[in-house]
Design a protein around this motif. Structure first.
Motif, PDB file in Angstrom:
ATOM      1  N   ALA A 144       0.789  -1.249   0.000  1.00  0.00           N
ATOM      2  CA  ALA A 144       0.000   0.000   0.000  1.00  0.00           C
ATOM      3  C   ALA A 144       0.822   1.302   0.000  1.00  0.00           C
ATOM      4  CB  ALA A 144      -0.997   0.001   1.153  1.00  0.00           C
ATOM      5  N   PRO A 145       1.768   1.497   0.940  1.00  0.00           N
ATOM      6  CA  PRO A 145       2.493   2.771   0.899  1.00  0.00           C
ATOM      7  C   PRO A 145       3.288   2.957  -0.391  1.00  0.00           C
ATOM      8  CG  PRO A 145       3.533   1.235   2.434  1.00  0.00           C
ATOM      9  CD  PRO A 145       2.211   0.633   2.049  1.00  0.00           C
ATOM     10  N   PHE A 146       3.673   1.837  -1.019  1.00  0.00           N
ATOM     11  CA  PHE A 146       4.440   1.934  -2.270  1.00  0.00           C
ATOM     12  C   PHE A 146       3.521   2.260  -3.448  1.00  0.00           C
ATOM     13  CE2 PHE A 146       6.986  -1.190   0.357  1.00  0.00           C
ATOM     14  CZ  PHE A 146       7.718  -0.164   0.947  1.00  0.00           C
ATOM     15  N   ALA A 147       2.237   1.893  -3.326  1.00  0.00           N
ATOM     16  CA  ALA A 147       1.251   2.309  -4.337  1.00  0.00           C
ATOM     17  C   ALA A 147       1.169   3.832  -4.330  1.00  0.00           C
ATOM     18  CB  ALA A 147      -0.110   1.695  -4.034  1.00  0.00           C
ATOM     19  N   SER A 148       1.360   4.423  -3.162  1.00  0.00           N
ATOM     20  CA  SER A 148       1.388   5.881  -3.040  1.00  0.00           C
ATOM     21  C   SER A 148       2.715   6.429  -3.592  1.00  0.00           C
ATOM     22  CB  SER A 148       1.226   6.269  -1.565  1.00  0.00           C
ATOM     23  OG  SER A 148       1.411   7.644  -1.382  1.00  0.00           O
ATOM     24  N   LEU A 149       3.820   5.883  -3.110  1.00  0.00           N
ATOM     25  CA  LEU A 149       5.142   6.403  -3.497  1.00  0.00           C
ATOM     26  C   LEU A 149       5.474   6.184  -4.972  1.00  0.00           C
ATOM     27  CD1 LEU A 149       6.826   5.351  -0.195  1.00  0.00           C
ATOM     28  CD2 LEU A 149       7.009   7.660  -1.138  1.00  0.00           C
ATOM     29  N   LEU A 150       4.904   5.118  -5.568  1.00  0.00           N
ATOM     30  CA  LEU A 150       5.159   4.873  -7.009  1.00  0.00           C
ATOM     31  C   LEU A 150       4.415   5.884  -7.878  1.00  0.00           C
ATOM     32  CD1 LEU A 150       4.986   0.966  -7.053  1.00  0.00           C
ATOM     33  CD2 LEU A 150       6.947   2.317  -7.824  1.00  0.00           C
ATOM     34  N   ARG A 151       3.394   6.559  -7.285  1.00  0.00           N
ATOM     35  CA  ARG A 151       2.654   7.578  -8.043  1.00  0.00           C
ATOM     36  C   ARG A 151       3.083   8.984  -7.640  1.00  0.00           C
ATOM     37  NH1 ARG A 151      -3.406   5.056  -7.642  1.00  0.00           N
ATOM     38  NH2 ARG A 151      -2.694   4.240  -5.648  1.00  0.00           N
ATOM     39  N   GLU A 152       4.156   9.068  -6.870  1.00  0.00           N
ATOM     40  CA  GLU A 152       4.647  10.346  -6.342  1.00  0.00           C
ATOM     41  C   GLU A 152       5.807  10.852  -7.203  1.00  0.00           C
ATOM     42  OE1 GLU A 152       3.937  12.564  -3.720  1.00  0.00           O
ATOM     43  OE2 GLU A 152       5.550  13.527  -4.832  1.00  0.00           O
ATOM     44  N   PRO A 153       5.695  12.006  -7.847  1.00  0.00           N
ATOM     45  CA  PRO A 153       6.783  12.499  -8.699  1.00  0.00           C
ATOM     46  C   PRO A 153       8.143  12.555  -8.007  1.00  0.00           C
ATOM     47  CG  PRO A 153       4.825  13.853  -9.008  1.00  0.00           C
ATOM     48  CD  PRO A 153       4.512  12.886  -7.905  1.00  0.00           C
ATOM     49  N   GLU A 154       8.154  12.884  -6.707  1.00  0.00           N
ATOM     50  CA  GLU A 154       9.415  13.010  -5.967  1.00  0.00           C
ATOM     51  C   GLU A 154      10.262  11.730  -6.051  1.00  0.00           C
ATOM     52  OE1 GLU A 154       8.692  14.120  -1.893  1.00  0.00           O
ATOM     53  OE2 GLU A 154      10.829  14.410  -1.469  1.00  0.00           O
ATOM     54  N   THR A 155       9.600  10.576  -6.126  1.00  0.00           N
ATOM     55  CA  THR A 155      10.316   9.293  -6.200  1.00  0.00           C
ATOM     56  C   THR A 155      11.213   9.270  -7.444  1.00  0.00           C
ATOM     57  OG1 THR A 155       8.508   8.189  -5.057  1.00  0.00           O
ATOM     58  CG2 THR A 155       9.953   6.763  -6.355  1.00  0.00           C
TER      59      THR A 155
END
Ligand code: A2P
Length: 285
Positions: A144-155
């Motif tokens: 779940a948190p990676f579903a967020s971070l994978l859609r985060e431009p900062e990554t």
């Protein structure tokens, strides 16, 4: 009937409705397997969070047998949607006798849930020092948190390469993650902000442990044997270049922590003291 009576009537109806504290409305529910589901709900107007953080969500518990009073039943859930999204997304296990998920699994579009607007967590970019490659290690709903971070431009702004490993018991449990990663190719915001083809920075490594799939085994064993690095075409983790985030069951988190510190020489970071890797326990009811 005049306008005034109409207003009074509707107010009386409103007043009878039980008021849920911090209520948000469910907009979508999707069942992935008999053990997993995801859902979206409205986002509190004032809620700001960092991709990777969690909030407390839940439902009202059953009325107390004597007093009839109801208390909120809340659990920590990683936010699966990115910080810029209008809606909130969550990915959950269904535990048939779990106090919360036995009820939460039955929510439908239009229902209300409780969402306390106080985001916290360690799986955030702020807790890591800069590096070249970031690893996301998940088991089960720890995705779940990676579903967020994978859609985060900062990554993608901060790292040249993103490796996401996901270990589940069965192949069906990988589908939520696999579909999300596939959908990134068509993500308008990321294609615009990071550039077309940004998704080529991602190396996805799904494995199963109890059902046949193209890659079988626990990620920890596959790293120890060197097979995972060979398959991915990358060197083992190195404090000079690699950063990592871990989210899974307790035994998995502890085993990876031990590998990181004793095998690869990585140091655990925190919001107050950024370093090489961070850990969070996936929610289990
Ligand atoms: P296994 O089937 O070998 O126990 P769970 O559903 O129990 O939370 O487990 C999710 C996944 O995490 C399963 O594939 C499980 O493998 C794996 N797993 C459990 N413990 C560990 C561990 N210590 N290291 C790596 N993977 C683990």
């Amino acid at each position: 009937m005049n306008e005034l009576t109409k207003v009074t009537e509707s107010t009386a109806v409103e007043a009878k409705k039980p008021v849920l504290p911090d209520a948000q409305t469910v907009t979508v529910v999707k069942h992935w397997t008999d053990r997993l589901f995801s859902f979206k709900c409205t986002r509190p107007a004032s809620l700001r969070f960092r991709s990777g953080e969690f909030v407390m969500i839940g439902l009202m518990g059953d009325p107390h047998p004597e007093t009839g009073k109801q208390k909120p039943l809340l659990r920590a859930y990683s936010i699966a949607s990115p910080s810029w999204d209008e809606e909130m997304e969550f990915y959950s296990i269904k535990v048939q006798d779990g106090p919360l998920t036995s009820k939460l699994q039955h929510i439908k579009k239009g229902d209300e849930i409780i969402l306390r607007p106080k985001p916290v967590g360690t799986l955030v970019h702020d807790a890591l020092v800069p590096g070249k490659r970031i690893w996301f290690f998940a088991t089960g709903t720890g995705f779940a948190p990676f579903a967020s971070l994978l859609r985060e431009p900062e990554t993608y702004e901060k790292f040249d390469e993103i490796v996401i490993t996901h270990t589940c018991r069965e192949a069906g449990e990988l589908v939520y993650g696999a579909e999300l990663i596939e959908s990134l190719k068509h993500d308008e915001l990321l294609n615009e902000v990071i550039g077309e083809g940004f998704w080529k920075k991602i190396k996805y490594y799904p494995t199963t442990t109890r059902e046949e799939s193209p890659k079988m085994g626990r990620i920890t064993d596959l790293m120890r044997s060197g097979e995972a690095f060979k398959d991915l075409g990358v060197e083992p983790l190195n404090p000079d270049t690699d950063r990592a985030m871990i989210c899974g069951n307790l035994a998995f988190n502890l085993e990876l922590k031990d590998l990181f510190e004793n095998e690869y020489g990585l140091e655990e970071g925190a919001n107050s003291k950024p370093a090489h890797y961070v850990v969070e326990k996936a929610f289990l009811d």
